[in-house]
Every structure is written in C-alpha cells, then in structure tokens.
Design an enzyme around this catalytic site. Sequence first.
Site, mmCIF file in Angstrom:
data_model
loop_
_atom_site.group_PDB
_atom_site.id
_atom_site.type_symbol
_atom_site.label_atom_id
_atom_site.label_comp_id
_atom_site.label_asym_id
_atom_site.label_seq_id
_atom_site.Cartn_x
_atom_site.Cartn_y
_atom_site.Cartn_z
ATOM 1 C CG ASN A 9 58.329 56.951 21.227
ATOM 2 O OD1 ASN A 9 57.695 57.944 21.300
ATOM 3 N ND2 ASN A 9 59.556 56.991 21.555
ATOM 4 N NE ARG A 88 60.531 58.478 25.313
ATOM 5 C CZ ARG A 88 61.793 58.200 25.001
ATOM 6 N NH1 ARG A 88 62.012 57.483 23.891
ATOM 7 N NH2 ARG A 88 62.788 59.284 25.440
ATOM 8 C CG HIS A 177 67.142 61.401 27.414
ATOM 9 N ND1 HIS A 177 68.237 61.854 27.100
ATOM 10 C CD2 HIS A 177 66.647 61.047 26.238
ATOM 11 C CE1 HIS A 177 68.299 62.271 25.921
ATOM 12 N NE2 HIS A 177 67.447 61.395 25.330
ATOM 13 C CD GLU A 380 64.758 55.754 26.635
ATOM 14 O OE1 GLU A 380 65.415 55.087 25.858
ATOM 15 O OE2 GLU A 380 64.486 56.478 26.946
#
Length: 395
Positions: A9, A88, A177, A380
């Site tokens: 990320n 991500r 999200h 996640e």
Amino acid sequence: MSQNILVLNSGSSSIKFSLFDMLKGIERASGLAERLGGNDAELTIKSDANKLTINLEKSDYKSTLLVIIEQLKALGLLTTLPIAVGHRVVHGGEAFSNSVIVDQHVINSIKACTPLAPLHNPANVAGIEALQALYPEIPQVVVFDTAFHQTLKPEAFLYGVPYELYTNNGVRRYGFHGTSHHYVAEEAVKRLQLPSNHGIITAHLGNGCSACAVKDGKSVDTTMGMTPLEGLVMGTRSGDVDPGLHEFLSVQKGWDIAKITSVLNKESGLLGLSGVSNDMRTLLDAADQGNEQAKLAVDVFCFRLARQIGGLAVSLSTFDALVFTGGIGENSRPIRQQVIDNLSLFGFKLDAQLNQKNGDEIGCISMDQSPKVLVINTQEEWMIAKKSHALVTAH
Ligand code: AMP
C-alpha cells in the site's frame, strides 16, 4: 516452490506491506516504511520472531522497496522472489470493476483516474513503477478500493446534477473501502450460512468510515461518494454537509475552496466536533470523565451512522445481518451499543454479554430474536493477497 505474495500500500510518504504464505494461508511478516523522502525515514518489519527498525538512508520508492525485499530475504522470510505483488490502489474510476494484472494499459488507466484521487493514485502508481523497474519478472496485480462498488445502479451512483458532469467529467458516486466491505460481507455469509439471496450492511469504522449495502454478494449502495469525504462522520472528515455550506463559508469567513476543503477533510468529524481528538478511544475516555463536548461528538457519530444504515436498508430485500469492522467497529463496545440502540426500529437488540468481547474471538453479538449483528476483523491485505494469487495462478 514457495507461494509468497507481497501486498503493498504505497502512500505519498509511506509504504505499508504484508507478506503472505499462500500455501499455509498465513501472514509471515508485515511492516511500514514511513516519512519517505525526509531525512528521518525508517522501516519497521514485524514477524513472529522479530521486530526490526532500520533507518533508510535513501528513501525514494525504488530504494525503499529494495530494502524491504532484501530485509525479508535476510530474515529468512523470502527464499525466492514473491510469485506476485498485489497493490492496493484507491481509485479505479469506471475502468475497473475487478482486480487486474498490471500492464502498461492498466498503469495508464490508473493515471487517468488521478483527477479523482489526486493524492493517492500517483503514489500508488509510483509503487507499481518502482517495483517494475526493480523486478520486471514479478507479476503485479492491482486491487481497487472502488471496484467492489462498480455494481451500484445509476440511481444509486448519480448525483442530482447536470448529467453532462457525469458523462464529461466523471462526477458520480464511486465508494471506497471496497476490499474491506467485500471481505467482511463474504465472511458474514460464510459464518451465518446465508443463502445466495441475502442482504447485509457492513460498517467499516476506522479513522475513515463508510457503510455499504450488500445484496446477494454485490454492493448496491455505499456512503462514500465521488471522494471519501461523503457519508459518515469520521475521525477528521465531516461526512455529508449541505453543499450550500461552501458558499456560506466563503462569504462569512472569507475562506477559499482550498481552505474549505482542508477544514472539511482535516479539522472536522470527531476532532472538529469535540475539540479533543479524532481518536475514538480518547473521546470515550474524555466522555467518561464528563467532557460534554466529547460525548456530543460520539452522539453525532452514532446517530448519523444509524441514520445512514436506515437509508442503505432501502436497497435490500432482507436485512440478514449488520457487520461492524475497522478499529472502532472491532473494538469499541459502547459505540456498537449506541448505534444498535439507535436502530431499534429494525428490531436490533444487542446481547450485552456478547458485546463485551472484541476482535478475533468475536462473531455474533445480537440476541436470538434480533436480526444478526456481527463483529468481524477486516483483512484487507489478506483479501488483496487472495485476489492476486487467484489471478496469477490462473495464467
Ligand atoms: P483504524 O483506522 O481502522 O485503525 O481505526 C482507528 C480508530 O479505531 C481510532 O478512532 C481508534 O481510537 C479506534 N480504536 C482502536 N481501538 C479501539 C478501542 N479499543 N476502543 C475504541 N476505539 C478504538
């Protein structure tokens, strides 16, 4: 052969990562490189056996990623290169309704979404390009925060503004999200053994907050919109305000659009209402000690969340379960209690005993006669690893 997947990320001044062993289905390490670009950049790596902090002399994306991979090798956590890297990525616009393997077209499409996420997408792309330059042989996958919500129908994603703003400028609701909502909704279906036609509302309550209506496994409505500012009251973001507020503030306070945007994103929400903190733990402690302003912020947070859940329910044919996740949803018992108290119209009743538990140990916290309320730890990164693995092993 090992089946490790590295999940990244990449932010504007940080890179968060997790390393998963897909054969064993476990996380082997995680970490954070922060203050990148500054002269005090550092990398922290955690695994079962170690916690390591290293100063980063060179902290551009490429140098940092190289150190991360070399350190994972040195710690014995990587013997061969990962079979894939999953990124991500915040905004995929309308171009992506699923995760994809990275190629030049994908990179160009993410760049084309930059006006919709000017802070996030460039950093996400920088991480992808840096890794590509270092290890062109590793397949890369992108998983978008927006993709899960691409199933919204036009009546749920359009604003009541001139249609040409949608067709020419992409003005619409996208939602965010998505990976978290998708994961916890799937988990709820599994845990409750729900049939394929089900209705769930998921509430991801962290520093950023959003809720999502999931019907038959698909997102049908969500509270965040064109940007993550819309919807619920969050740590420092206002959530919904009257669009007329912008003009009012510019006339009354002389604020320009940059100042108004900054106030709504960084000085509002729990922080702005309470004047105490954006952190729910601090606010609950302050409210317990009699701080009325902190209590007010908590009350607004819970009321507006319940109000939005009521609105999301319109998109469902059955309301089988409400799921709490994110730092607040997973840990904050009084918030769960207060939100459920606000939802008594739907027949929700919490089991106070079950609601005492937190985190991993917990599942259902509602009474038998109530619609189900679940607490599920969001995963996640694991979801990104799973999606990346599925894509690279299918090729
Ligand atoms: P996240 O962005 O998911 O890490 O969530 C951050 C939010 O979770 C902050 O508002 C924290 O105060 C809140 N949080 C974490 N642990 C707790 C806890 N035990 N009780 C209340 N809030 C918590």
